[in-house]
Design an enzyme around this catalytic site. Sequence first.
Site, mmCIF file in Angstrom:
data_model
loop_
_atom_site.group_PDB
_atom_site.id
_atom_site.type_symbol
_atom_site.label_atom_id
_atom_site.label_comp_id
_atom_site.label_asym_id
_atom_site.label_seq_id
_atom_site.Cartn_x
_atom_site.Cartn_y
_atom_site.Cartn_z
ATOM 1 N N CYS A 112 0.827 -1.196 0.000
ATOM 2 C CA CYS A 112 0.000 0.000 0.000
ATOM 3 C C CYS A 112 0.870 1.258 0.000
ATOM 4 O O CYS A 112 1.823 1.364 -0.769
ATOM 5 C CB CYS A 112 -0.958 -0.062 1.187
ATOM 6 S SG CYS A 112 -2.330 1.113 1.152
ATOM 7 N N HIS A 137 -0.434 1.351 -3.408
ATOM 8 C CA HIS A 137 -1.813 1.820 -3.500
ATOM 9 C C HIS A 137 -1.876 2.901 -4.588
ATOM 10 O O HIS A 137 -0.943 3.699 -4.725
ATOM 11 C CB HIS A 137 -2.268 2.401 -2.160
ATOM 12 C CG HIS A 137 -3.738 2.627 -2.087
ATOM 13 N ND1 HIS A 137 -4.334 3.799 -2.526
ATOM 14 C CD2 HIS A 137 -4.747 1.824 -1.667
ATOM 15 C CE1 HIS A 137 -5.640 3.715 -2.361
ATOM 16 N NE2 HIS A 137 -5.928 2.529 -1.840
#
Length: 202
Positions: A112, A137
């Site tokens: 992420c 992400h």
Amino acid sequence: MASPKALLLVADGSEEIEFVTPYDVLTRAGFTVHSVGVDLKNETHAHMSHNIRIIPDFASLLALPWQSAHEAYDILILPGGAPGAKTFCGNKHVLKMIQNFRREGKWVGAICAATTALVESRKDFGGEEAKVKVTSHPSVKEKVQEDGKWQYSEERVVVDGKVVTSRGPGTALLFALTIVEVLAGKEKREEVAGPMIVAETL
């Protein structure tokens, strides 16, 4: 053969799923797993991104010989969550640890927003290095790409050299199982995934 050893970082604002899932899956795989807090406001726990409290095994990096963590552990893992990732990026000890693990040929995993800490650590990494393929992400894609030193991918999990990256909470299980595979083999991954009733497509 000794079981692999993993060190997971956690900060206030880290994403719960991205911390707990690797910790759980690697433990199931027989890894020795330890977690350590980074700049926690409360000495006893991390206040995670969705209000869950996590008690790390070590409250602070200062409780570890962080300068030589790469000698004791086989992989350093950073969960995402924007506030937690920002803390990692701003902590010189974390950035140095990432550099040490990579220089010594040890594994680094980031999921992420935590991929930004890889980017930050490379700014003064020293020497020329080929582009490493990574993902993150989508919200931090531009930040990962801005210095032109990384090859960006939108695959759910990316392994390049000894760097494992992934995209977000929904890919945390695949991220963790991939770490099991690269460090302990495909057979161990299947041994762990079977009883968990892991879907063929994550």
